[in-house]
Design a protein around this motif. Structure first.
Motif, mmCIF file in Angstrom:
data_model
loop_
_atom_site.group_PDB
_atom_site.id
_atom_site.type_symbol
_atom_site.label_atom_id
_atom_site.label_comp_id
_atom_site.label_asym_id
_atom_site.label_seq_id
_atom_site.Cartn_x
_atom_site.Cartn_y
_atom_site.Cartn_z
ATOM 1 N N GLU A 148 50.193 67.265 29.132
ATOM 2 C CA GLU A 148 48.748 67.487 29.115
ATOM 3 C C GLU A 148 48.106 66.684 27.993
ATOM 4 O O GLU A 148 48.745 66.371 26.997
ATOM 5 N N GLY A 149 46.826 66.393 28.162
ATOM 6 C CA GLY A 149 46.056 65.710 27.126
ATOM 7 C C GLY A 149 46.506 64.274 26.906
ATOM 8 O O GLY A 149 46.847 63.908 25.791
ATOM 9 N N LEU A 150 46.493 63.481 27.963
ATOM 10 C CA LEU A 150 46.964 62.100 27.865
ATOM 11 C C LEU A 150 45.898 61.181 27.278
ATOM 12 O O LEU A 150 44.720 61.301 27.611
ATOM 13 N N HIS A 151 46.337 60.280 26.414
ATOM 14 C CA HIS A 151 45.510 59.217 25.846
ATOM 15 C C HIS A 151 46.263 57.921 26.113
ATOM 16 O O HIS A 151 47.403 57.772 25.672
ATOM 17 N N VAL A 152 45.627 57.008 26.843
ATOM 18 C CA VAL A 152 46.309 55.809 27.320
ATOM 19 C C VAL A 152 45.667 54.570 26.717
ATOM 20 O O VAL A 152 44.444 54.460 26.640
ATOM 21 N N ALA A 153 46.513 53.618 26.304
ATOM 22 C CA ALA A 153 46.038 52.336 25.785
ATOM 23 C C ALA A 153 47.008 51.244 26.210
ATOM 24 O O ALA A 153 48.207 51.478 26.310
ATOM 25 N N VAL A 154 46.454 50.075 26.465
ATOM 26 C CA VAL A 154 47.271 48.883 26.681
ATOM 27 C C VAL A 154 47.081 48.025 25.450
ATOM 28 O O VAL A 154 45.947 47.739 25.055
ATOM 29 N N LYS A 155 48.184 47.658 24.815
ATOM 30 C CA LYS A 155 48.052 46.890 23.581
ATOM 31 C C LYS A 155 49.265 46.015 23.341
ATOM 32 O O LYS A 155 50.332 46.232 23.910
ATOM 33 N N ARG A 156 49.054 45.049 22.500
ATOM 34 C CA ARG A 156 50.161 44.215 22.053
ATOM 35 C C ARG A 156 50.818 44.927 20.887
ATOM 36 O O ARG A 156 50.173 45.295 19.909
ATOM 37 N N CYS A 157 52.107 45.136 21.027
ATOM 38 C CA CYS A 157 52.850 45.776 19.957
ATOM 39 C C CYS A 157 54.326 45.500 20.179
ATOM 40 O O CYS A 157 54.707 44.812 21.124
ATOM 41 N N GLN A 158 55.126 46.027 19.306
ATOM 42 C CA GLN A 158 56.570 45.865 19.401
ATOM 43 C C GLN A 158 57.206 47.206 19.029
ATOM 44 O O GLN A 158 57.704 47.384 17.923
ATOM 45 N N PHE A 213 58.048 36.650 24.283
ATOM 46 C CA PHE A 213 56.772 37.202 23.841
ATOM 47 C C PHE A 213 56.987 38.519 23.102
ATOM 48 O O PHE A 213 56.371 38.763 22.070
ATOM 49 N N ASN A 214 57.868 39.350 23.649
ATOM 50 C CA ASN A 214 58.120 40.639 23.022
ATOM 51 C C ASN A 214 58.734 40.468 21.635
ATOM 52 O O ASN A 214 58.364 41.166 20.691
ATOM 53 N N SER A 215 59.667 39.543 21.504
ATOM 54 C CA SER A 215 60.307 39.331 20.199
ATOM 55 C C SER A 215 59.313 38.847 19.145
ATOM 56 O O SER A 215 59.519 39.052 17.954
ATOM 57 N N LEU A 216 58.227 38.241 19.597
ATOM 58 C CA LEU A 216 57.178 37.774 18.684
ATOM 59 C C LEU A 216 56.047 38.793 18.517
ATOM 60 O O LEU A 216 55.088 38.551 17.792
ATOM 61 N N GLY A 217 56.156 39.921 19.210
ATOM 62 C CA GLY A 217 55.103 40.933 19.138
ATOM 63 C C GLY A 217 53.885 40.579 19.973
ATOM 64 O O GLY A 217 52.802 41.116 19.741
#
Length: 88
Positions: free
Chosen positions: A57-67, A9-13
């Motif tokens: 400090e100042g964290l911005h968090v996201a869960v996303k599909r990426c490579q 899955f990771n190799s395909l992004g």
């Protein structure tokens, strides 16, 4: 077997990653890969705790599909920074 699927899955992004950007220091961190968005979200609090424990400090968090090419991008260190944490 699960690790093989995640790597495919990771190799395909298509794998999910937790991306945490901090304002101080100006860095972007990637944690993963994960097979599902739910798995990434379950792991997210531990990563946040670790980074906050290091004084960020100042964290911005996201869960996303990426490579991501690099697991840590330290913007404060400039373009000539030789990042040893490259995703293999």
């Amino acid at each position: 077997m699960k690790e093989f699927v995640i790597n495919q899955f990771n190799s395909l992004g298509l794998a999910f990653w937790v991306e945490i950007m901090t304002e101080i220091p100006r860095c972007t961190y990637y944690f993963g890969p994960f097979l599902t968005e739910d798995e990434a979200q379950e792991a997210e609090p531990g990563y946040i705790e670790d980074i906050e424990g290091e004084g960020a400090e100042g964290l911005h968090v996201a869960v996303k599909r990426c490579q991501p090419e690099y697991l840590t991008v330290a913007e404060d260190l400039g373009p000539n920074f030789d990042n040893p944490l490259k995703w293999a």
